[in-house]
Design a protein around this motif. Structure first.
Motif, PDB file in Angstrom:
ATOM      1  N   ARG A  53      -3.041  -8.384  -9.262  1.00  0.00           N
ATOM      2  CA  ARG A  53      -3.918  -7.215  -9.245  1.00  0.00           C
ATOM      3  C   ARG A  53      -3.580  -6.277  -8.082  1.00  0.00           C
ATOM      4  O   ARG A  53      -3.530  -5.065  -8.243  1.00  0.00           O
ATOM      5  CB  ARG A  53      -5.386  -7.672  -9.166  1.00  0.00           C
ATOM      6  N   THR A  54      -3.359  -6.844  -6.909  1.00  0.00           N
ATOM      7  CA  THR A  54      -3.017  -6.021  -5.748  1.00  0.00           C
ATOM      8  C   THR A  54      -1.697  -5.298  -5.976  1.00  0.00           C
ATOM      9  O   THR A  54      -1.570  -4.106  -5.700  1.00  0.00           O
ATOM     10  CB  THR A  54      -2.933  -6.884  -4.474  1.00  0.00           C
ATOM     11  N   LEU A  55      -0.724  -6.015  -6.511  1.00  0.00           N
ATOM     12  CA  LEU A  55       0.575  -5.407  -6.787  1.00  0.00           C
ATOM     13  C   LEU A  55       0.437  -4.290  -7.815  1.00  0.00           C
ATOM     14  O   LEU A  55       1.019  -3.217  -7.657  1.00  0.00           O
ATOM     15  CB  LEU A  55       1.564  -6.469  -7.255  1.00  0.00           C
ATOM     16  N   SER A  56      -0.362  -4.512  -8.829  1.00  0.00           N
ATOM     17  CA  SER A  56      -0.601  -3.483  -9.844  1.00  0.00           C
ATOM     18  C   SER A  56      -1.266  -2.262  -9.227  1.00  0.00           C
ATOM     19  O   SER A  56      -0.894  -1.115  -9.528  1.00  0.00           O
ATOM     20  CB  SER A  56      -1.487  -4.060 -10.945  1.00  0.00           C
ATOM     21  N   ARG A  57      -2.234  -2.491  -8.355  1.00  0.00           N
ATOM     22  CA  ARG A  57      -2.927  -1.379  -7.692  1.00  0.00           C
ATOM     23  C   ARG A  57      -1.960  -0.590  -6.803  1.00  0.00           C
ATOM     24  O   ARG A  57      -1.966   0.634  -6.778  1.00  0.00           O
ATOM     25  CB  ARG A  57      -4.095  -1.922  -6.877  1.00  0.00           C
ATOM     26  N   ARG A  58      -1.110  -1.293  -6.091  1.00  0.00           N
ATOM     27  CA  ARG A  58      -0.139  -0.622  -5.213  1.00  0.00           C
ATOM     28  C   ARG A  58       0.880   0.180  -6.023  1.00  0.00           C
ATOM     29  O   ARG A  58       1.360   1.215  -5.582  1.00  0.00           O
ATOM     30  CB  ARG A  58       0.573  -1.644  -4.337  1.00  0.00           C
ATOM     31  N   ARG A  59       1.237  -0.328  -7.208  1.00  0.00           N
ATOM     32  CA  ARG A  59       2.117   0.448  -8.099  1.00  0.00           C
ATOM     33  C   ARG A  59       1.418   1.720  -8.538  1.00  0.00           C
ATOM     34  O   ARG A  59       1.993   2.801  -8.511  1.00  0.00           O
ATOM     35  CB  ARG A  59       2.469  -0.375  -9.348  1.00  0.00           C
ATOM     36  N   SER A  60       0.161   1.578  -8.946  1.00  0.00           N
ATOM     37  CA  SER A  60      -0.603   2.720  -9.466  1.00  0.00           C
ATOM     38  C   SER A  60      -0.818   3.805  -8.424  1.00  0.00           C
ATOM     39  O   SER A  60      -0.743   4.992  -8.736  1.00  0.00           O
ATOM     40  CB  SER A  60      -1.960   2.259  -9.986  1.00  0.00           C
ATOM     41  N   ASP A  61      -1.112   3.393  -7.190  1.00  0.00           N
ATOM     42  CA  ASP A  61      -1.380   4.414  -6.169  1.00  0.00           C
ATOM     43  C   ASP A  61      -0.110   4.924  -5.486  1.00  0.00           C
ATOM     44  O   ASP A  61      -0.162   5.776  -4.621  1.00  0.00           O
ATOM     45  CB  ASP A  61      -2.399   3.926  -5.134  1.00  0.00           C
ATOM     46  N   GLY A  62       1.038   4.395  -5.884  1.00  0.00           N
ATOM     47  CA  GLY A  62       2.309   4.889  -5.358  1.00  0.00           C
ATOM     48  C   GLY A  62       2.733   4.279  -4.042  1.00  0.00           C
ATOM     49  O   GLY A  62       3.728   4.697  -3.455  1.00  0.00           O
ATOM     50  N   THR A  63       1.996   3.274  -3.563  1.00  0.00           N
ATOM     51  CA  THR A  63       2.344   2.628  -2.300  1.00  0.00           C
ATOM     52  C   THR A  63       3.665   1.881  -2.405  1.00  0.00           C
ATOM     53  O   THR A  63       4.482   1.924  -1.488  1.00  0.00           O
ATOM     54  CB  THR A  63       1.237   1.631  -1.885  1.00  0.00           C
ATOM     55  N   ILE A  64       3.848   1.202  -3.531  1.00  0.00           N
ATOM     56  CA  ILE A  64       5.085   0.445  -3.747  1.00  0.00           C
ATOM     57  C   ILE A  64       5.842   1.066  -4.915  1.00  0.00           C
ATOM     58  O   ILE A  64       5.347   1.063  -6.050  1.00  0.00           O
ATOM     59  CB  ILE A  64       4.789  -1.041  -4.021  1.00  0.00           C
ATOM     60  N   TYR A  75      11.500  -3.806  -8.561  1.00  0.00           N
ATOM     61  CA  TYR A  75      11.210  -3.175  -7.277  1.00  0.00           C
ATOM     62  C   TYR A  75      12.449  -3.280  -6.393  1.00  0.00           C
ATOM     63  O   TYR A  75      13.157  -4.283  -6.437  1.00  0.00           O
ATOM     64  CB  TYR A  75      10.070  -3.898  -6.563  1.00  0.00           C
ATOM     65  N   SER A  76      12.668  -2.275  -5.574  1.00  0.00           N
ATOM     66  CA  SER A  76      13.727  -2.342  -4.577  1.00  0.00           C
ATOM     67  C   SER A  76      13.190  -3.179  -3.417  1.00  0.00           C
ATOM     68  O   SER A  76      12.165  -2.846  -2.830  1.00  0.00           O
ATOM     69  CB  SER A  76      14.095  -0.944  -4.104  1.00  0.00           C
ATOM     70  N   ARG A  77      13.868  -4.263  -3.107  1.00  0.00           N
ATOM     71  CA  ARG A  77      13.402  -5.175  -2.056  1.00  0.00           C
ATOM     72  C   ARG A  77      13.228  -4.435  -0.731  1.00  0.00           C
ATOM     73  O   ARG A  77      12.213  -4.564  -0.055  1.00  0.00           O
ATOM     74  CB  ARG A  77      14.393  -6.318  -1.893  1.00  0.00           C
ATOM     75  N   SER A  78      14.208  -3.624  -0.378  1.00  0.00           N
ATOM     76  CA  SER A  78      14.147  -2.905   0.896  1.00  0.00           C
ATOM     77  C   SER A  78      12.997  -1.895   0.919  1.00  0.00           C
ATOM     78  O   SER A  78      12.317  -1.740   1.925  1.00  0.00           O
ATOM     79  CB  SER A  78      15.468  -2.218   1.190  1.00  0.00           C
ATOM     80  N   ARG A  79      12.731  -1.228  -0.197  1.00  0.00           N
ATOM     81  CA  ARG A  79      11.655  -0.239  -0.234  1.00  0.00           C
ATOM     82  C   ARG A  79      10.280  -0.901  -0.230  1.00  0.00           C
ATOM     83  O   ARG A  79       9.330  -0.359   0.318  1.00  0.00           O
ATOM     84  CB  ARG A  79      11.821   0.681  -1.433  1.00  0.00           C
ATOM     85  N   VAL A  80      10.173  -2.088  -0.823  1.00  0.00           N
ATOM     86  CA  VAL A  80       8.905  -2.824  -0.781  1.00  0.00           C
ATOM     87  C   VAL A  80       8.594  -3.211   0.660  1.00  0.00           C
ATOM     88  O   VAL A  80       7.484  -3.010   1.155  1.00  0.00           O
ATOM     89  CB  VAL A  80       8.951  -4.077  -1.689  1.00  0.00           C
ATOM     90  N   LEU A  81       9.588  -3.765   1.348  1.00  0.00           N
ATOM     91  CA  LEU A  81       9.383  -4.172   2.736  1.00  0.00           C
ATOM     92  C   LEU A  81       9.071  -2.967   3.625  1.00  0.00           C
ATOM     93  O   LEU A  81       8.212  -3.031   4.502  1.00  0.00           O
ATOM     94  CB  LEU A  81      10.605  -4.929   3.253  1.00  0.00           C
ATOM     95  N   GLU A  82       9.739  -1.848   3.375  1.00  0.00           N
ATOM     96  CA  GLU A  82       9.481  -0.625   4.142  1.00  0.00           C
ATOM     97  C   GLU A  82       8.061  -0.119   3.894  1.00  0.00           C
ATOM     98  O   GLU A  82       7.356   0.271   4.825  1.00  0.00           O
ATOM     99  CB  GLU A  82      10.495   0.447   3.756  1.00  0.00           C
ATOM    100  N   ALA A  83       7.622  -0.156   2.641  1.00  0.00           N
ATOM    101  CA  ALA A  83       6.271   0.296   2.304  1.00  0.00           C
ATOM    102  C   ALA A  83       5.226  -0.581   2.993  1.00  0.00           C
ATOM    103  O   ALA A  83       4.208  -0.078   3.480  1.00  0.00           O
ATOM    104  CB  ALA A  83       6.069   0.278   0.794  1.00  0.00           C
ATOM    105  N   LEU A  84       5.476  -1.867   3.060  1.00  0.00           N
ATOM    106  CA  LEU A  84       4.522  -2.768   3.716  1.00  0.00           C
ATOM    107  C   LEU A  84       4.507  -2.562   5.225  1.00  0.00           C
ATOM    108  O   LEU A  84       3.457  -2.678   5.862  1.00  0.00           O
ATOM    109  CB  LEU A  84       4.848  -4.220   3.375  1.00  0.00           C
ATOM    110  N   ARG A  85       5.657  -2.273   5.808  1.00  0.00           N
ATOM    111  CA  ARG A  85       5.708  -2.000   7.250  1.00  0.00           C
ATOM    112  C   ARG A  85       4.950  -0.725   7.603  1.00  0.00           C
ATOM    113  O   ARG A  85       4.315  -0.642   8.647  1.00  0.00           O
ATOM    114  CB  ARG A  85       7.157  -1.875   7.719  1.00  0.00           C
ATOM    115  N   ASN A  86       5.010   0.277   6.738  1.00  0.00           N
ATOM    116  CA  ASN A  86       4.359   1.557   6.993  1.00  0.00           C
ATOM    117  C   ASN A  86       2.880   1.569   6.641  1.00  0.00           C
ATOM    118  O   ASN A  86       2.186   2.535   6.925  1.00  0.00           O
ATOM    119  CB  ASN A  86       5.061   2.673   6.215  1.00  0.00           C
ATOM    120  N   GLU A  87       2.415   0.511   6.014  1.00  0.00           N
ATOM    121  CA  GLU A  87       1.018   0.438   5.585  1.00  0.00           C
ATOM    122  C   GLU A  87       0.125   0.045   6.766  1.00  0.00           C
ATOM    123  O   GLU A  87       0.487  -0.830   7.539  1.00  0.00           O
ATOM    124  CB  GLU A  87       0.917  -0.616   4.482  1.00  0.00           C
ATOM    125  N   PRO A  88      -1.025   0.678   6.894  1.00  0.00           N
ATOM    126  CA  PRO A  88      -1.922   0.282   7.991  1.00  0.00           C
ATOM    127  C   PRO A  88      -2.421  -1.143   7.786  1.00  0.00           C
ATOM    128  O   PRO A  88      -2.642  -1.571   6.657  1.00  0.00           O
ATOM    129  CB  PRO A  88      -3.075   1.286   7.899  1.00  0.00           C
TER     130      PRO A  88
END
Length: 99
Positions: A53-64, A75-88
């Motif tokens: 559910r969290t992954l689906s929500r992050r896809r929908s809101d454009g976070t991942i 998913y691009s592994r590097s972009r997923v990790l980058e998105a998580l690093r930039n997330e508050p």
């Protein structure tokens, strides 16, 4: 024995072979290879410890960011990790304890 050139079965097989060759060329010219660092949903869940559910929500809101290929989500592994690093950080450790 009939001559091969006038054989209707042979003509039909040649026509089918020509069409298959054309289709093969179209597929080769229009398909782009996927990047090497793509991972699927179960791999992202293991990497990030997220629920479906969290992954689906992050896809929908454009976070991942993600791509769909052949009905499957990657998913691009590097972009997923980058998105998580930039997330508050919203973990419970940021909450102030009441005395």
């Amino acid at each position: 024995m009939k001559p091969l050139k006038g054989n209707p079965t042979l003509r039909l097989l040649r026509l089918v072979l020509r069409r298959f060759n054309r289709l093969e060329l179209l597929i080769q010219n229009n398909s782009r290879p996927l990047p090497d660092d793509l991972i699927d949903t179960p791999a992202v869940r293991m990497l990030t410890r997220m629920s479906d559910r969290t992954l689906s929500r992050r896809r929908s809101d454009g976070t991942i960011p993600y791509v769909k290929h052949g009905g499957k989500i990657y998913y691009s592994r590097s972009r997923v990790l980058e998105a998580l690093r930039n997330e508050p950080n919203t973990t419970s450790t940021n909450k102030v304890k009441k005395s």
